[in-house]
Each structure stands twice: as structure tokens, then as C-alpha cells.
Motif scaffolding. Structure first.
Motif: not given
Lengths: 296, 245
Positions: A19, A237-239, A241-242, A244-245, B87
Motif C-alpha cells: 500500500f 491513495l488509489v494506486t 489501494l490497487a 496493496g489489495m 481502481c
């Protein structure tokens, strides 16, 4: 019992490191205009927009990140063999490795920016020293943190999660993957929103206006130090999140054992279906929320 | 384990699968400005990212036999691609303020006639920002991408397992796995870049007319993978016979 604790710890740690790596990677690429939107920064002088952006795109984002991460992880792995293999030695070795790869990033970044700006001489783009020297430390700092996170992630995947690949190879794989994710998610926010803030929100950027980027900031000319300040709030944050997920879910799918060797395959397949449902629901929401484009 | 000749054929098949998969994965460099449908990066690099995520996932199952390795690689790759699509669409919907829409379908130039998404039935015409060729990844392209990622991940894992089988007799297991990973990543990068010459930076997967040029990719990847496979076979045979280790 020790193996289970190692797996649980590895899953949590790998997810967290991935993340953070995602956030730093996106900020690094935006501070240096390193991915697809570099074409807009490169186009700007051709339509009369002199700018002060730092433009250090060396290659596609995946190979560039793979280079930083693999360099850092190789040095760290060799140092770990020298220092011994405990957690503190891994941390110190990773910091030294990441610092070495940051020096490489700085060298490439300076040469790349100078040569890119020099190629725009015919369009009267000036080589401003402040546009190179002000964002370079910030870009290098994000580059250092990305390389450090990916090196630690490679160690975590190898030692705690039990991946059979060696640490430098894992860092190479993570570098390519994080580059592909970073240039696919976070860069949209930089390329379609940050560079074009003077265009109305709620639209893609038409081909006919490409290159007409924002060059003025709140106070004087905009520079690349301002960019991560803006993009980190959402794009970064979205990067994160991607990536990290991806790492977390992949590791999490291996915590179960209900179907032998096929367990993780079944869990990931179910996850794939769930994500497809989310993609569908998001499309329904976005179509209802924004609707068709009208003439006015 | 498989014998060296079968492993060579597996490398060729894996290489071709990797090349063909790129045609199915929606990607476009101008997607970064929300000016074209597809994941916002070059098709080749995106496929490489997804494929290597698949090989990373497949490595955990290396001792479980051929089938778990291939399926793990395929679903690992699909997971990476779908997370990226989700995303990317979150970014488009909340960061840019536009819905996902297929530009080719909206303008009636899709492989399948009509201006509707063939899976959800959503009308595409009128939803693309003026002056752009669509943006984001509508559901039909997400499904196409999933098929592509499954193929690419399976192809990469096939090469990985084949090289592992060929090198295992001569060197220690952990070294064989890493060596196989390096070779599989190399074969993946070679074959995922070749379709770039046909796709020229943008595709919407099976809904793009460029899918009709897939035979060119197939032939070029077949030739390239055959040469690469022969080199790998020769090196492994020399290593096994003790000429070089």
C-alpha cells in the motif's frame, strides 16, 4: 504454529508495504512526469506553453521501477549475506540498497530532463535550473521510499510468505507490476485532472487540446513540487489501494487450506467474480450520476 | 515433471499464448488523459505487469504439479488485471467525473455491430466526452481483459514450469525456481512486446477491429518462441550432459 504466525504476519506486513509502495510510486512518477502524461508536458512547448515541469521520463514506468527495485534488492541481498539475516540487518541493508538505487535515479533523472528540454529548443522552451533542482530531491525521496518498500516487500514475500523466488527477482516482478498499476490508475489523475485543471471537471481531455496544460500556479509558475501535493490525496491513495489489495489478497488466499493445493485458486476465483460485480456496480453508478453529454 | 522435448513445446505454446493475450487486454496510452477507452498504459507493459503477477502467484504452487501452477498463474494474473480495472474506473468516476464508455462501440466501429455493450446492454453512444474516443473500462472490455489475463497468466506459468522441469535435474531446487522465473519473465517480455507493432498503442480487446490482425501476432510469436525455446533446450541439454553447468 510458528509457520501460521509467520504467514499471518507476512500477509499483514506485505499488504501494508505494498500500500505504501503504491502511494510513493505514484508520487514519484507524478513529481517527475515519468509516465504516459509526460507526452503532454513534452507537447506543451510545441503549442506555445513554456513550462517549469520536471520531465524525467526515461522509459515506461514498469521497467524504470523494476530497475530501481532490483538494484536496491540486489545490493540489500548481498549485504544481508554479509551482515547476517536478522530483521535489523535486513532493514539496514534495504536502506543502503535503496539509497544506492536513488543515486542512479538522480543521475538518470538529471540527464533525462536536460536532454528532453534540450530537444524542445526549436520551440523556445528554456532550460530553467529551478525546474530541475527544486523537484529533484522530492522525486528522489519518493524514489528512495518506493525502492525501500519494494525491497522490504521482496524480503517479506521470500522469508515470511515463503515464495521460492530469490529476493532480487521478486523485487523485479514487483517493480514491473507496480509500474503497470501506477501508470494505469494514479496517472489518470495527473494526466486528465492535474495537468488540465483549467478545463471543466467531468470530461476526458479531447485530442485537439492536448498539450494545453496548466503552466501557472497559485503564485507564479507551477512546478513539479506542487504535483504530488495534489495527486497524493486521491491518485496516490488509489494506486496504493490497487497494489496493496493485489499483494494482500494474493497472500490472504494462501491462509486457507480447505481444498489442498487448489484452495488459493478457488479463493482468488471467487475474488475475481466479486471484483467483476464491483466493476459492474460502479459503471451503473457512474452512468446514473453523470449521464449523457449534451450539446451545451 | 515433464521430459525436455515436451517442455520445449510447452515454452512455444506458452510464448504464443502470451502474445495472443495482449490483443484481449484493453489498454491505451492516451487513456491517461481519459481520451481513449482502455487501461491507461501501453498494452504490452500492462500485459507484462499482469503476467509477472501471475508467475509470482504460480511460484507458490511449483511443487504441486503442472495443473495447479498453470491455473494459479492464470487466476493470479486475472486478479491483478481486474484490480487495476476497478481502481482505474474508481479514478475515472471520482477523480475525473466521467462514466466508463467504449469509444469504438459508441461510434459503431466495434467488432460486434451496434452501439450497446454486448454483455450489459448499456447504450454507449452519447456517454463519451466530446472529442475523445471513450474512457475507462466498460464491463465488456473488463470481461475481454479477464479472458486475456487468464491466457497470459497461463502462458507465463507454462513457460515457468517447463523451464523449471528442464533445469531441475542439474541444479538445486531454489536456484532452478529462480532461473525458471527469470527465463519465464524474459519470454513474457519478448512476446508481450511483439503485438505492439499490430496494436500501435491502443486496443479495446476483442471489441476492437485490431483483433482481426491476431494471426500476425500468432505467427510472429510462434517464430520467436520457437527460436527462444530451441536456445533454452540447447542450453539445458548442454548443462545436463555436463558440457556446461
Amino acid at each position: 504454529m510458528a509457520a501460521i504466525i509467520s504467514l499471518l504476519l507476512g500477509t499483514a506486513l506485505a499488504g501494508l508495504l505494498a500500500f505504501l509502495a503504491g502511494i510513493f510510486e505514484d508520487s514519484e512518477s507524478n513529481a517527475g512526469s515519468a509516465s504516459n502524461p509526460n507526452s503532454q508536458v513534452q507537447l506543451a512547448p510545441q503549442i506555445g506553453n513554456r513550462h517549469r515541469y520536471f520531465n524525467k521520463a526515461i522509459s515506461g514506468e514498469p521497467p524504470a521501477n523494476a530497475l530501481w527495485a532490483t538494484t536496491a534488492a540486489t545490493i540489500a541481498y548481498l549485504l544481508t549475506a554479509h551482515f547476517g539475516g536478522d530483521a535489523f540487518a535486513v532493514l539496514i541493508a534495504s536502506i543502503i540498497g535503496a539509497a544506492a538505487s536513488t543515486l542512479l535515479l538522480c543521475a538518470y533523472g538529471v540527464l533525462s530532463h536536460i536532454s528532453r528540454i534540450a530537444s524542445m529548443k526549436n520551440f523556445e522552451q528554456t532550460m530553467y535550473w529551478d525546474s530541475l533542482l527544486t523537484p529533484l530531491p522530492l522525486d528522489a525521496a519518493f524514489g528512495f521510499l518506493t525502492a525501500l518498500m519494494l525491497t522490504l516487500l521482496a524480503f517479506a514475500a521470500h522469508s515470511l510468505l515463503g515464495n521460492p523466488f530469490s529476493v532480487p527477482l521478486l523485487a523485479f516482478f514487483f517493480g514491473i507490476t507496480i509500474g503497470a498499476i501506477g501508470s494505469s490508475t494514479g496517472d489518470i489523475y495527473y494526466g486528465a485532472e492535474r495537468l488540465y485543471q483549467h478545463y471543466i471537471f467531468g470530461s476526458g481531455i479531447p485530442i485537439s487540446v492536448q498539450g494545453d496544460i496548466d503552466v501557472k500556479g497559485e503564485y507564479g509558475y507551477r512546478n513539479s513540487v506542487d504535483t504530488p501535493y495534489f495527486t497524493m490525496r486521491f491518485g496516490g491513495l488509489v494506486t496504493g489501494l490497487a497494489f496493496g489489495m493485489l499483494i494482500f489478497l494474493d497472500a490472504w488466499s494462501r491462509l486457507f487450506t480447505f481444498a489442498g493445493v487448489w484452495t488459493s485458486v478457488i479463493v482468488v476465483s471467487v475474488l475475481v467474480l466479486i471484483i467483476l460485480i464491483f466493476i459492474y456496480l460502479l459503471e451503473v453508478y457512474a452512468r446514473k450520476r453523470y449521464g449523457r453529454y449534451t450539446e451545451d | 515433471m515433464v521430459d525436455p522435448l515436451t517442455a520445449t513445446i510447452m515454452i512455444i505454446a506458452g510464448g504464443v499464448l502470451v502474445g495472443v493475450c495482449v490483443h484481449f487486454i484493453p489498454a491505451s496510452a492516451t487513456g491517461a488523459m481519459a481520451a481513449a477507452t482502455g487501461i491507461a498504459t501501453g498494452p504490452s507493459m500492462l500485459s507484462a505487469g499482469a503476467g509477472l503477477a501471475g508467475i509470482y502467484a504460480a511460484a507458490y504452487s511449483i511443487d504441486s504439479g503442472l495443473a495447479p501452477v498453470i491455473v494459479s498463474g492464470a487466476v493470479g494474473s486475472a486478479l491483478m488485471l481486474l484490480i487495476t480495472i476497478l481502481c482505474g474506473n474508481i479514478m475515472l468516476a471520482f477523480g475525473i467525473g466521467a462514466p466508463p464508455v467504449s469509444g469504438q462501440t459508441a461510434s459503431g466501429k466495434s467488432t460486434f455491430s451496434g452501439t450497446k455493450d454486448i454483455i450489459t446492454g448499456f447504450e454507449q453512444e452519447g456517454y463519451a466526452s466530446p472529442g475523445t474516443d471513450g474512457h475507462g473500462m466498460p464491463f465488456q472490455t473488463a470481461v475481454s481483459g479477464t479472458i486475456g489475463a487468464l491466457m497470459g497468466g497461463a502462458g507465463g506459468a507454462l513457460v515457468f514450469y517447463a523451464v523449471y522441469s528442464m533445469t531441475l535435474p542439474e541444479i538445486a531446487t531454489e536456484n532452478a525456481v529462480t532461473l525458471a522465473g527469470i527465463v519465464a519473465a524474459g519470454v513474457f517480455l519478448i512476446n508481450s512486446v511483439l503485438p505492439a507493432y499490430v496494436l500501435v498503442g491502443k486496443t479495446e480487446g476483442v471489441f476492437d477491429m485490431k483483433i482481426r490482425s491476431i494471426h500476425r501476432t500468432f505467427i510472429s510469436c510462434l517464430v520467436t518462441s520457437s527460436i527462444v525455446a530451441c536456445v533454452i533446450y540447447a542450453v539445458c541439454e548442454l548443462a545436463v550432459s555436463g558440457v556446461m553447468v
